[in-house]
Design a protein around this motif. Structure first.
Motif, PDB file in Angstrom:
ATOM      1  N   PHE A 275       1.377  34.825 -34.516  1.00  0.00           N
ATOM      2  CA  PHE A 275       2.256  34.353 -33.253  1.00  0.00           C
ATOM      3  C   PHE A 275       2.441  33.154 -33.194  1.00  0.00           C
ATOM      4  O   PHE A 275       3.229  32.624 -32.233  1.00  0.00           O
ATOM      5  N   ASN A 276       2.108  32.329 -34.237  1.00  0.00           N
ATOM      6  CA  ASN A 276       2.365  30.813 -34.326  1.00  0.00           C
ATOM      7  C   ASN A 276       3.253  30.734 -35.805  1.00  0.00           C
ATOM      8  O   ASN A 276       2.766  29.883 -36.465  1.00  0.00           O
ATOM      9  N   GLU A 284      12.743  35.834 -47.168  1.00  0.00           N
ATOM     10  CA  GLU A 284      11.787  36.809 -47.000  1.00  0.00           C
ATOM     11  C   GLU A 284      10.385  36.426 -46.814  1.00  0.00           C
ATOM     12  O   GLU A 284       9.344  37.146 -47.691  1.00  0.00           O
ATOM     13  N   VAL A 285      10.197  35.553 -45.968  1.00  0.00           N
ATOM     14  CA  VAL A 285       8.741  35.160 -45.761  1.00  0.00           C
ATOM     15  C   VAL A 285       8.632  34.793 -44.383  1.00  0.00           C
ATOM     16  O   VAL A 285       9.598  34.408 -43.475  1.00  0.00           O
ATOM     17  N   ILE A 286       7.057  35.053 -43.789  1.00  0.00           N
ATOM     18  CA  ILE A 286       6.962  34.526 -42.523  1.00  0.00           C
ATOM     19  C   ILE A 286       6.142  33.364 -42.613  1.00  0.00           C
ATOM     20  O   ILE A 286       4.991  33.299 -43.133  1.00  0.00           O
ATOM     21  N   ARG A 287       6.380  32.357 -41.912  1.00  0.00           N
ATOM     22  CA  ARG A 287       6.005  30.823 -42.281  1.00  0.00           C
ATOM     23  C   ARG A 287       4.918  30.761 -40.986  1.00  0.00           C
ATOM     24  O   ARG A 287       5.463  30.737 -39.932  1.00  0.00           O
ATOM     25  N   THR A 345       6.024  25.706 -31.433  1.00  0.00           N
ATOM     26  CA  THR A 345       5.592  26.723 -32.336  1.00  0.00           C
ATOM     27  C   THR A 345       5.432  27.976 -31.386  1.00  0.00           C
ATOM     28  O   THR A 345       5.392  29.228 -31.960  1.00  0.00           O
ATOM     29  N   PHE A 346       4.918  27.732 -30.155  1.00  0.00           N
ATOM     30  CA  PHE A 346       4.760  29.034 -29.186  1.00  0.00           C
ATOM     31  C   PHE A 346       4.969  28.400 -27.882  1.00  0.00           C
ATOM     32  O   PHE A 346       4.904  27.104 -27.697  1.00  0.00           O
ATOM     33  N   THR A 347       5.650  29.165 -26.809  1.00  0.00           N
ATOM     34  CA  THR A 347       6.282  28.766 -25.602  1.00  0.00           C
ATOM     35  C   THR A 347       5.580  29.552 -24.633  1.00  0.00           C
ATOM     36  O   THR A 347       5.129  30.591 -24.732  1.00  0.00           O
ATOM     37  N   HIS A 365      13.709  31.099 -29.558  1.00  0.00           N
ATOM     38  CA  HIS A 365      14.092  31.113 -31.025  1.00  0.00           C
ATOM     39  C   HIS A 365      13.989  29.949 -31.746  1.00  0.00           C
ATOM     40  O   HIS A 365      14.564  28.848 -31.141  1.00  0.00           O
ATOM     41  N   PRO A 366      13.572  29.741 -32.929  1.00  0.00           N
ATOM     42  CA  PRO A 366      13.061  30.676 -33.888  1.00  0.00           C
ATOM     43  C   PRO A 366      11.467  31.193 -33.521  1.00  0.00           C
ATOM     44  O   PRO A 366      10.927  31.377 -34.648  1.00  0.00           O
ATOM     45  N   GLU A 367      10.742  30.751 -32.752  1.00  0.00           N
ATOM     46  CA  GLU A 367       9.628  31.083 -32.473  1.00  0.00           C
ATOM     47  C   GLU A 367       9.230  32.828 -32.444  1.00  0.00           C
ATOM     48  O   GLU A 367      10.116  33.448 -32.475  1.00  0.00           O
ATOM     49  N   THR A 368       8.090  33.270 -32.453  1.00  0.00           N
ATOM     50  CA  THR A 368       7.667  34.691 -32.740  1.00  0.00           C
ATOM     51  C   THR A 368       7.242  35.175 -31.365  1.00  0.00           C
ATOM     52  O   THR A 368       7.453  36.436 -31.026  1.00  0.00           O
TER      53      THR A 368
END
Length: 432
Positions: A275-276, A284-287, A345-347, A365-368
């Motif tokens: 989630f961060n 094609e990666v989750i950073r 990175t998170f809101t 966006h582009p946060e998760t």
């Protein structure tokens, strides 16, 4: 010679309005000393001197809106040579633009403009643009907002008074149209009549869709069309935390509940780093982000804005409280710097004080993920021993990107947050 240009100070800006110069021709300045104050759609920023020297020329007048890359003033740097011929050329290029701006001012204010009798005013960029479109000298408007801030309504009222328009007896609203937009608006109204079979009222009012409002709309649309949103709801028992805060107050330590929320979120994010993170579809990666920078959705007079508490995991609850208070004040006063709004990175969104009991928040966006905290109310709760007790319960809404995480992970994440908030006695152990 050193040309000081309007550069992109963040958030993809393309233009800015020169609202104040801290210097005048002939002044000596040092490197990094503020030269000019610029207002964009989202913030007020100061442009510093790139080098030490003397102010040789100020090319752009205050109150002018210019695009990124425009030379605002010229410095004769220490040890510099003779003036460059290009400077005069830039002044000639800027002159027509300034003349055009002055031409938009009403005839009755021409003398004041020529005399340079402009007062320092407080107004959002969108309000200033509306004033220009109505050919109004914003310096002649008396602001009714906080600390004399000029609002859109102030501009409309000025235009109505100037043009001799009368308000409806039934309502105070009046239709005010930008001259260049009359034909377009008329066509839109006719189309609306055909679609809905209704006619607009004579006193219908139009609200311009531009500036920060338009930027918010673009960002929200991008987020909704890009991210498959899922919202998870939870109830948090704040009773023990509120008792803890009361004990702290008796020790003259005043820390907001939101500061505890932010700290607890950083602990949970370290346990659930997905989630961060930010999805990079192209590669094609989750950073997974290494920093824990918490964005604070803040409601201001000019719209929603998200300042960021950087490295929240490295701050104490009291430090987070102080930083939160500082950023909120800067946001309300329009004094946020570009760095204050970058790197989130998170809101979180604390809408509880407004009375909300639930929502389906849109991810920044582009946060998760994004968590919204709703109002806290006292409720009768059945405890584990089957006894009924009055507890302080807060609703929580968590929106997350279903491409990156699944519902079970979101539940586990909020359960961890819930555990920390409901049991303050765990903090010395968990945060050690």
């Amino acid at each position: 010679m050193v040309e000081v240009k309007l550069h992109d100070i963040g958030e993809g800006m393309t233009e800015g309005e020169i609202i104040h110069y801290f210097v005048k021709v002939g002044d000596t300045v040092k490197a990094d000393e503020p030269l000019v104050e610029v207002q964009t759609d989202k913030m007020v920023a100061e442009l510093p001197a790139p080098a030490s020297g003397k102010v040789k020329d100020i090319i752009i007048d205050r109150g002018t809106t210019v695009s990124v890359g425009t030379t605002l003033l010229v410095l004769e740097a220490e040890g510099g040579g003779a003036a460059e011929p290009a400077i005069e050329k830039k002044r000639e290029e800027a002159a027509p633009k300034q003349a055009e701006v002055q031409a938009l001012q009403p005839q009755q204010t021409a003398s004041a403009v020529q005399k340079g009798e402009k007062k320092f005013i407080i107004a959002a960029p969108s309000t200033r643009r509306i004033a220009r479109e109505f050919r109004v000298d914003i310096n002649e408007i008396t602001g009714t907002g906080k600390i004399g801030r000029i609002t859109v309504e102030d501009v409309y009222n000025f235009v109505k008074k100037r043009d001799g328009l009368q308000s409806s007896k039934e309502e105070n609203a009046v239709s005010v149209e930008v001259p260049e937009q009359k034909a377009e608006m008329k066509q839109d109204v006719q189309k609306q009549e055909v679609r809905e079979g209704t006619k607009p009222q004579a006193d219908e009012e139009f609200i311009p869709f531009r500036g920060r409002r338009k930027q918010i709309a673009k960002k929200m649309t991008q987020s909704l069309f890009t991210i498959p949103h899922v919202t998870h709801f939870e109830e948090i028992d704040l009773t023990e935390l509120l008792v803890y805060r009361k004990d702290l107050k008796e020790m003259d330590i005043n820390v907001s509940a939101v500061a505890f929320f932010i700290k607890a979120i950083t602990v949970a994010l370290k346990q659930f780093p997905v989630f961060n993170a930010k999805l990079d579809e192209e590669n094609e990666v989750i950073r997974l982000e290494k920093e824990y920078n918490i964005g604070i959705a803040t409601d201001t007079e000019d719209g929603l804005i998200v300042p960021v508490i950087h490295h929240a995991d490295q701050l104490s609850v009291r430090q987070i409280h102080d930083k939160l208070k500082e950023l909120t004040k800067k946001a309300q006063e329009g004094k946020l710097a570009p760095a204050d709004m970058k790197g989130g990175t998170f809101t979180i969104s604390n809408v509880g004080p407004l009375g909300s009991i639930g929502a389906t928040p849109i991810i920044n966006h582009p946060e998760t993920g994004l968590i919204a905290f709703h109002k806290t109310k006292k409720m009768a709760v059945v405890m584990e021993n089957d006894e009924i007790a009055v507890r302080s319960i807060m609703n929580l809404s968590m929106a997350f990107d279903h491409r990156v995480a699944d519902g079970a992970t979101a539940v586990a994440f909020t359960n961890r947050f819930k555990q920390l908030i409901e049991n303050p006695k765990l903090w010395p152990i968990e945060l050690a």
